[in-house]
Scaffold this motif. Sequence first.
Motif, PDB file in Angstrom:
ATOM      1  N   THR A 198       0.820  -1.218   0.000  1.00  0.00           N
ATOM      2  CA  THR A 198       0.000   0.000   0.000  1.00  0.00           C
ATOM      3  C   THR A 198       0.849   1.261   0.000  1.00  0.00           C
ATOM      4  OG1 THR A 198      -0.240  -0.082   2.407  1.00  0.00           O
ATOM      5  CG2 THR A 198      -1.993  -1.094   1.095  1.00  0.00           C
ATOM      6  N   ALA A 199       2.115   1.153   0.389  1.00  0.00           N
ATOM      7  CA  ALA A 199       2.998   2.322   0.401  1.00  0.00           C
ATOM      8  C   ALA A 199       3.743   2.509  -0.922  1.00  0.00           C
ATOM      9  CB  ALA A 199       4.009   2.197   1.548  1.00  0.00           C
ATOM     10  N   LEU A 200       3.596   1.570  -1.849  1.00  0.00           N
ATOM     11  CA  LEU A 200       4.294   1.674  -3.130  1.00  0.00           C
ATOM     12  C   LEU A 200       3.696   2.763  -4.005  1.00  0.00           C
ATOM     13  CD1 LEU A 200       4.709  -2.080  -4.192  1.00  0.00           C
ATOM     14  CD2 LEU A 200       6.518  -0.517  -3.453  1.00  0.00           C
ATOM     15  N   PRO A 201       4.556   3.488  -4.717  1.00  0.00           N
ATOM     16  CA  PRO A 201       4.036   4.414  -5.735  1.00  0.00           C
ATOM     17  C   PRO A 201       3.367   3.597  -6.850  1.00  0.00           C
ATOM     18  CG  PRO A 201       6.404   4.730  -5.378  1.00  0.00           C
ATOM     19  CD  PRO A 201       6.001   3.542  -4.606  1.00  0.00           C
ATOM     20  N   PRO A 202       2.412   4.173  -7.568  1.00  0.00           N
ATOM     21  CA  PRO A 202       1.677   3.433  -8.606  1.00  0.00           C
ATOM     22  C   PRO A 202       2.580   2.720  -9.626  1.00  0.00           C
ATOM     23  CG  PRO A 202       0.643   5.547  -8.222  1.00  0.00           C
ATOM     24  CD  PRO A 202       1.921   5.544  -7.424  1.00  0.00           C
ATOM     25  N   ASP A 203       3.649   3.352 -10.055  1.00  0.00           N
ATOM     26  CA  ASP A 203       4.535   2.707 -11.039  1.00  0.00           C
ATOM     27  C   ASP A 203       5.179   1.445 -10.467  1.00  0.00           C
ATOM     28  OD1 ASP A 203       3.919   4.688 -12.836  1.00  0.00           O
ATOM     29  OD2 ASP A 203       5.821   5.756 -12.608  1.00  0.00           O
ATOM     30  N   ASP A 204       5.620   1.504  -9.212  1.00  0.00           N
ATOM     31  CA  ASP A 204       6.227   0.332  -8.572  1.00  0.00           C
ATOM     32  C   ASP A 204       5.187  -0.765  -8.363  1.00  0.00           C
ATOM     33  OD1 ASP A 204       8.677   1.575  -8.524  1.00  0.00           O
ATOM     34  OD2 ASP A 204       8.604   2.082  -6.389  1.00  0.00           O
ATOM     35  N   GLU A 205       3.972  -0.364  -8.039  1.00  0.00           N
ATOM     36  CA  GLU A 205       2.894  -1.345  -7.845  1.00  0.00           C
ATOM     37  C   GLU A 205       2.634  -2.096  -9.154  1.00  0.00           C
ATOM     38  OE1 GLU A 205      -1.827  -1.549  -6.674  1.00  0.00           O
ATOM     39  OE2 GLU A 205      -0.666   0.222  -6.065  1.00  0.00           O
ATOM     40  N   GLN A 206       2.628  -1.373 -10.274  1.00  0.00           N
ATOM     41  CA  GLN A 206       2.418  -2.007 -11.580  1.00  0.00           C
ATOM     42  C   GLN A 206       3.551  -2.984 -11.902  1.00  0.00           C
ATOM     43  OE1 GLN A 206      -0.966  -1.351 -11.805  1.00  0.00           O
ATOM     44  NE2 GLN A 206      -0.382  -1.835 -13.886  1.00  0.00           N
ATOM     45  N   VAL A 207       4.775  -2.583 -11.597  1.00  0.00           N
ATOM     46  CA  VAL A 207       5.919  -3.467 -11.828  1.00  0.00           C
ATOM     47  C   VAL A 207       5.774  -4.733 -10.993  1.00  0.00           C
ATOM     48  CG1 VAL A 207       8.414  -3.731 -11.494  1.00  0.00           C
ATOM     49  CG2 VAL A 207       7.514  -1.640 -12.517  1.00  0.00           C
ATOM     50  N   LEU A 208       5.401  -4.570  -9.723  1.00  0.00           N
ATOM     51  CA  LEU A 208       5.228  -5.713  -8.839  1.00  0.00           C
ATOM     52  C   LEU A 208       4.122  -6.635  -9.345  1.00  0.00           C
ATOM     53  CD1 LEU A 208       6.066  -7.194  -6.289  1.00  0.00           C
ATOM     54  CD2 LEU A 208       4.515  -5.714  -4.999  1.00  0.00           C
ATOM     55  N   ARG A 209       3.003  -6.057  -9.775  1.00  0.00           N
ATOM     56  CA  ARG A 209       1.899  -6.866 -10.312  1.00  0.00           C
ATOM     57  C   ARG A 209       2.362  -7.665 -11.536  1.00  0.00           C
ATOM     58  NH1 ARG A 209      -3.067  -5.753  -8.161  1.00  0.00           N
ATOM     59  NH2 ARG A 209      -3.270  -3.764  -7.075  1.00  0.00           N
ATOM     60  N   ALA A 210       3.084  -7.012 -12.426  1.00  0.00           N
ATOM     61  CA  ALA A 210       3.569  -7.698 -13.632  1.00  0.00           C
ATOM     62  C   ALA A 210       4.536  -8.822 -13.277  1.00  0.00           C
ATOM     63  CB  ALA A 210       4.235  -6.690 -14.572  1.00  0.00           C
ATOM     64  N   LEU A 211       5.401  -8.570 -12.310  1.00  0.00           N
ATOM     65  CA  LEU A 211       6.345  -9.612 -11.892  1.00  0.00           C
ATOM     66  C   LEU A 211       5.636 -10.796 -11.261  1.00  0.00           C
ATOM     67  CD1 LEU A 211       9.168  -7.350 -10.413  1.00  0.00           C
ATOM     68  CD2 LEU A 211       9.310  -8.766 -12.474  1.00  0.00           C
ATOM     69  N   LEU A 212       4.628 -10.523 -10.446  1.00  0.00           N
ATOM     70  CA  LEU A 212       3.859 -11.600  -9.825  1.00  0.00           C
ATOM     71  C   LEU A 212       3.101 -12.408 -10.874  1.00  0.00           C
ATOM     72  CD1 LEU A 212       2.530  -9.771  -6.644  1.00  0.00           C
ATOM     73  CD2 LEU A 212       4.160 -11.673  -6.707  1.00  0.00           C
ATOM     74  N   GLU A 213       2.493 -11.722 -11.843  1.00  0.00           N
ATOM     75  CA  GLU A 213       1.794 -12.428 -12.915  1.00  0.00           C
ATOM     76  C   GLU A 213       2.758 -13.297 -13.716  1.00  0.00           C
ATOM     77  OE1 GLU A 213      -0.346  -9.536 -15.221  1.00  0.00           O
ATOM     78  OE2 GLU A 213      -1.556  -8.915 -13.486  1.00  0.00           O
ATOM     79  N   SER A 214       3.938 -12.773 -13.997  1.00  0.00           N
ATOM     80  CA  SER A 214       4.943 -13.529 -14.737  1.00  0.00           C
ATOM     81  C   SER A 214       5.398 -14.753 -13.934  1.00  0.00           C
ATOM     82  CB  SER A 214       6.140 -12.630 -15.045  1.00  0.00           C
ATOM     83  OG  SER A 214       7.166 -13.358 -15.660  1.00  0.00           O
ATOM     84  N   ALA A 215       5.587 -14.578 -12.629  1.00  0.00           N
ATOM     85  CA  ALA A 215       6.009 -15.685 -11.784  1.00  0.00           C
ATOM     86  C   ALA A 215       4.932 -16.761 -11.735  1.00  0.00           C
ATOM     87  CB  ALA A 215       6.334 -15.191 -10.374  1.00  0.00           C
ATOM     88  N   HIS A 216       3.658 -16.348 -11.641  1.00  0.00           N
ATOM     89  CA  HIS A 216       2.562 -17.319 -11.624  1.00  0.00           C
ATOM     90  C   HIS A 216       2.473 -18.056 -12.948  1.00  0.00           C
ATOM     91  CE1 HIS A 216       1.057 -16.398  -7.686  1.00  0.00           C
ATOM     92  NE2 HIS A 216       0.936 -15.107  -7.979  1.00  0.00           N
ATOM     93  N   ALA A 217       2.663 -17.360 -14.056  1.00  0.00           N
ATOM     94  CA  ALA A 217       2.629 -17.994 -15.371  1.00  0.00           C
ATOM     95  C   ALA A 217       3.756 -19.003 -15.508  1.00  0.00           C
ATOM     96  CB  ALA A 217       2.706 -16.940 -16.474  1.00  0.00           C
ATOM     97  N   THR A 218       4.942 -18.654 -15.016  1.00  0.00           N
ATOM     98  CA  THR A 218       6.088 -19.565 -15.062  1.00  0.00           C
ATOM     99  C   THR A 218       5.830 -20.793 -14.198  1.00  0.00           C
ATOM    100  OG1 THR A 218       7.592 -17.723 -15.447  1.00  0.00           O
ATOM    101  CG2 THR A 218       8.571 -19.766 -14.649  1.00  0.00           C
ATOM    102  N   ASP A 219       5.251 -20.574 -13.000  1.00  0.00           N
ATOM    103  CA  ASP A 219       4.928 -21.697 -12.116  1.00  0.00           C
ATOM    104  C   ASP A 219       3.923 -22.628 -12.780  1.00  0.00           C
ATOM    105  OD1 ASP A 219       6.626 -20.746 -10.185  1.00  0.00           O
ATOM    106  OD2 ASP A 219       5.050 -19.923  -8.892  1.00  0.00           O
ATOM    107  N   ALA A 220       2.909 -22.064 -13.417  1.00  0.00           N
ATOM    108  CA  ALA A 220       1.880 -22.879 -14.059  1.00  0.00           C
ATOM    109  C   ALA A 220       2.465 -23.663 -15.225  1.00  0.00           C
ATOM    110  CB  ALA A 220       0.728 -21.993 -14.537  1.00  0.00           C
ATOM    111  N   THR A 221       3.335 -23.033 -16.006  1.00  0.00           N
ATOM    112  CA  THR A 221       3.978 -23.708 -17.131  1.00  0.00           C
ATOM    113  C   THR A 221       4.895 -24.827 -16.643  1.00  0.00           C
ATOM    114  OG1 THR A 221       3.921 -21.676 -18.408  1.00  0.00           O
ATOM    115  CG2 THR A 221       5.414 -23.389 -19.172  1.00  0.00           C
ATOM    116  N   GLY A 222       5.671 -24.520 -15.610  1.00  0.00           N
ATOM    117  CA  GLY A 222       6.585 -25.520 -15.045  1.00  0.00           C
ATOM    118  C   GLY A 222       5.838 -26.686 -14.427  1.00  0.00           C
TER     119      GLY A 222
END
Length: 142
Positions: A111-135
């Motif tokens: 909740t303390a992240l600036p919007p740009d950092d929050e978007q980066v974090l969301r994208a990284l989490l989505e990418s990690a979940h996609a990699t986990d699902a593929t693996g």
Amino acid sequence: MAQRNREVPDRPSRRRGQGELEGQVLGALREADAPVTAAWVQESLGGDLAYTTVVTILTRLLAKDAVARERRGRSFVWRPTADVSSLAALKMRRLLDGESDREAVLASFVTALPPDDEQVLRALLESAHATDATGAAGGTED
């Protein structure tokens, strides 16, 4: 009566931030073409640090698995095994591991992240979940 507060020439006037020196040492190692000695690191950082300070920092980085060392003659040579961002992530994980309410800490952090950092974090989490699902889909059951 003699004055006690004498200025010392050529001394840095500010203290380094926590972890700043580790980052500088790790950065120096990453710039080297091959494993290097603590004396080389000391010299590459400008020589204003005591040799023992450099060895202490290298030893701390070794305990964090951020560097590796190998005996060469009577001393060690050092090489990086992580980059500065990996070292920062390790510190973040250790801080989180030390807290009893991980969810509250993570919620406060997000909740303390600036919007740009929050978007980066969301994208990284989505990418990690996609990699986990593929693996997981490509894995085999025992």
